[in-house]
Design a protein around this motif. Sequence first.
Motif, short mmCIF file in Angstrom:
data_model
loop_
_atom_site.label_atom_id
_atom_site.label_comp_id
_atom_site.label_asym_id
_atom_site.label_seq_id
_atom_site.Cartn_x
_atom_site.Cartn_y
_atom_site.Cartn_z
N THR A 133 0.86 -1.18 0.00
CA THR A 133 0.00 0.00 0.00
C THR A 133 0.90 1.24 0.00
O THR A 133 2.09 1.15 0.30
CB THR A 133 -0.94 0.03 1.22
N VAL A 134 0.32 2.39 -0.34
CA VAL A 134 1.12 3.60 -0.51
C VAL A 134 0.93 4.62 0.62
O VAL A 134 1.56 5.67 0.58
CB VAL A 134 0.83 4.28 -1.88
N LYS A 135 0.12 4.28 1.61
CA LYS A 135 -0.15 5.25 2.68
C LYS A 135 1.14 5.73 3.35
O LYS A 135 1.31 6.92 3.62
CB LYS A 135 -1.10 4.64 3.71
N LYS A 136 2.08 4.83 3.59
CA LYS A 136 3.33 5.21 4.27
C LYS A 136 4.20 6.13 3.40
O LYS A 136 5.08 6.81 3.91
CB LYS A 136 4.13 3.96 4.66
N GLU A 137 3.94 6.12 2.09
CA GLU A 137 4.72 6.98 1.19
C GLU A 137 4.31 8.44 1.25
O GLU A 137 5.02 9.31 0.74
CB GLU A 137 4.59 6.48 -0.26
N LEU A 138 3.15 8.72 1.85
CA LEU A 138 2.63 10.09 1.85
C LEU A 138 3.61 11.09 2.46
O LEU A 138 3.65 12.25 2.08
CB LEU A 138 1.28 10.16 2.58
N LYS A 139 4.42 10.63 3.41
CA LYS A 139 5.38 11.53 4.07
C LYS A 139 6.45 12.03 3.10
O LYS A 139 7.15 13.00 3.39
CB LYS A 139 6.02 10.84 5.28
N HIS A 140 6.59 11.38 1.94
CA HIS A 140 7.58 11.78 0.95
C HIS A 140 7.01 12.71 -0.12
O HIS A 140 7.68 13.03 -1.10
CB HIS A 140 8.21 10.56 0.29
N ARG A 141 5.78 13.16 0.09
CA ARG A 141 5.16 14.07 -0.88
C ARG A 141 5.90 15.40 -0.89
O ARG A 141 6.12 16.02 0.15
CB ARG A 141 3.70 14.31 -0.50
N ASP A 142 6.28 15.86 -2.09
CA ASP A 142 6.86 17.20 -2.20
C ASP A 142 6.21 18.01 -3.33
O ASP A 142 6.69 19.08 -3.69
CB ASP A 142 8.38 17.15 -2.36
N ASN A 143 5.13 17.48 -3.87
CA ASN A 143 4.37 18.18 -4.92
C ASN A 143 3.11 18.76 -4.29
O ASN A 143 2.21 18.01 -3.91
CB ASN A 143 4.02 17.18 -6.03
N GLN A 144 3.05 20.08 -4.19
CA GLN A 144 1.87 20.74 -3.61
C GLN A 144 1.00 21.40 -4.69
O GLN A 144 -0.07 21.91 -4.37
CB GLN A 144 2.29 21.78 -2.57
N GLN A 145 1.45 21.39 -5.94
CA GLN A 145 0.67 22.07 -6.98
C GLN A 145 -0.46 21.18 -7.53
O GLN A 145 -1.37 21.68 -8.20
CB GLN A 145 1.58 22.56 -8.11
N VAL A 146 -0.39 19.89 -7.25
CA VAL A 146 -1.43 18.95 -7.68
C VAL A 146 -2.09 18.37 -6.43
O VAL A 146 -1.39 17.97 -5.49
CB VAL A 146 -0.83 17.81 -8.52
N HIS A 147 -3.42 18.36 -6.37
CA HIS A 147 -4.11 17.78 -5.21
C HIS A 147 -3.96 16.26 -5.22
O HIS A 147 -4.02 15.63 -6.28
CB HIS A 147 -5.59 18.17 -5.22
N LEU A 148 -3.76 15.70 -4.05
CA LEU A 148 -3.58 14.26 -3.90
C LEU A 148 -4.84 13.65 -3.30
O LEU A 148 -5.25 14.02 -2.19
CB LEU A 148 -2.36 13.98 -3.01
N ILE A 149 -5.44 12.74 -4.04
CA ILE A 149 -6.68 12.07 -3.61
C ILE A 149 -6.37 10.60 -3.35
O ILE A 149 -5.93 9.89 -4.25
CB ILE A 149 -7.79 12.19 -4.69
N GLY A 150 -6.60 10.16 -2.12
CA GLY A 150 -6.36 8.76 -1.77
C GLY A 150 -7.48 7.85 -2.27
O GLY A 150 -8.65 8.22 -2.23
N LEU A 151 -7.10 6.66 -2.71
CA LEU A 151 -8.06 5.68 -3.25
C LEU A 151 -7.70 4.28 -2.77
O LEU A 151 -6.53 3.98 -2.58
CB LEU A 151 -8.02 5.73 -4.79
N ALA A 152 -8.72 3.47 -2.60
CA ALA A 152 -8.64 2.02 -2.30
C ALA A 152 -8.77 1.74 -0.81
O ALA A 152 -7.98 2.19 0.01
CB ALA A 152 -7.38 1.37 -2.84
#
Length: 198
Positions: A133-152
């Motif tokens: 799963t990718v939930k733990k990867e969220l802390k590595h987000r560095d793109n704020q210009q695109v909204h991030l929508i979680g799915l699954a």
Amino acid sequence: MILVLTAEQTAPRELQVINDILDAGLELLHIRKYSFSDDEMSQFINGIATPYRNRLVMHSHHHLAEQFNIKRLHFNEHDRKLGIQNQFSQQIIRSTSVHSIHDFNRLDHQWSYALLSPMFLSISKLNHGAKHTVKKELKHRDNQQVHLIGLAGIHAENIISLYQDGVDGVALLGTIWKSEQPLINFKKCLQIDFSYSS
């Protein structure tokens, strides 16, 4: 922000449920009906109340969007990599799908938002998210210009944990279409979303 994706296969009372959740305040409905003919897609869209056309997002049959005055198109990962989104007017609101935070971070400003999955073990797709799963990867987000929508795998009990980890919104699928009470489930999720964002 809450989105709902249709099931790829026809669901019981589907159009009634869609109209009910739009009436209840759904912001955006993603239409995922890749196997539909043009006629089937047209009939499906005509079954959704006309005032909600501005809330519809088409995953396929993009050539029909103008006919129905739909301004939002979704491009899956495959289509995005082929650059198919570049064939459409700049007035179109574009979204896409990604499956890693690395791919999300590389998206540019042409994308309004991206669906990142799987956040949890999927409710609707067998074994999707069982190994990764990718939930733990969220802390590595560095793109704020695109909204991030979680799915699954998202339902009323785990939405807050996603917001706490930094998503901008959630997309519902299995909790709606695999439920005996889709409208009640939607309203629960909407209430949590509203209380968290207000």
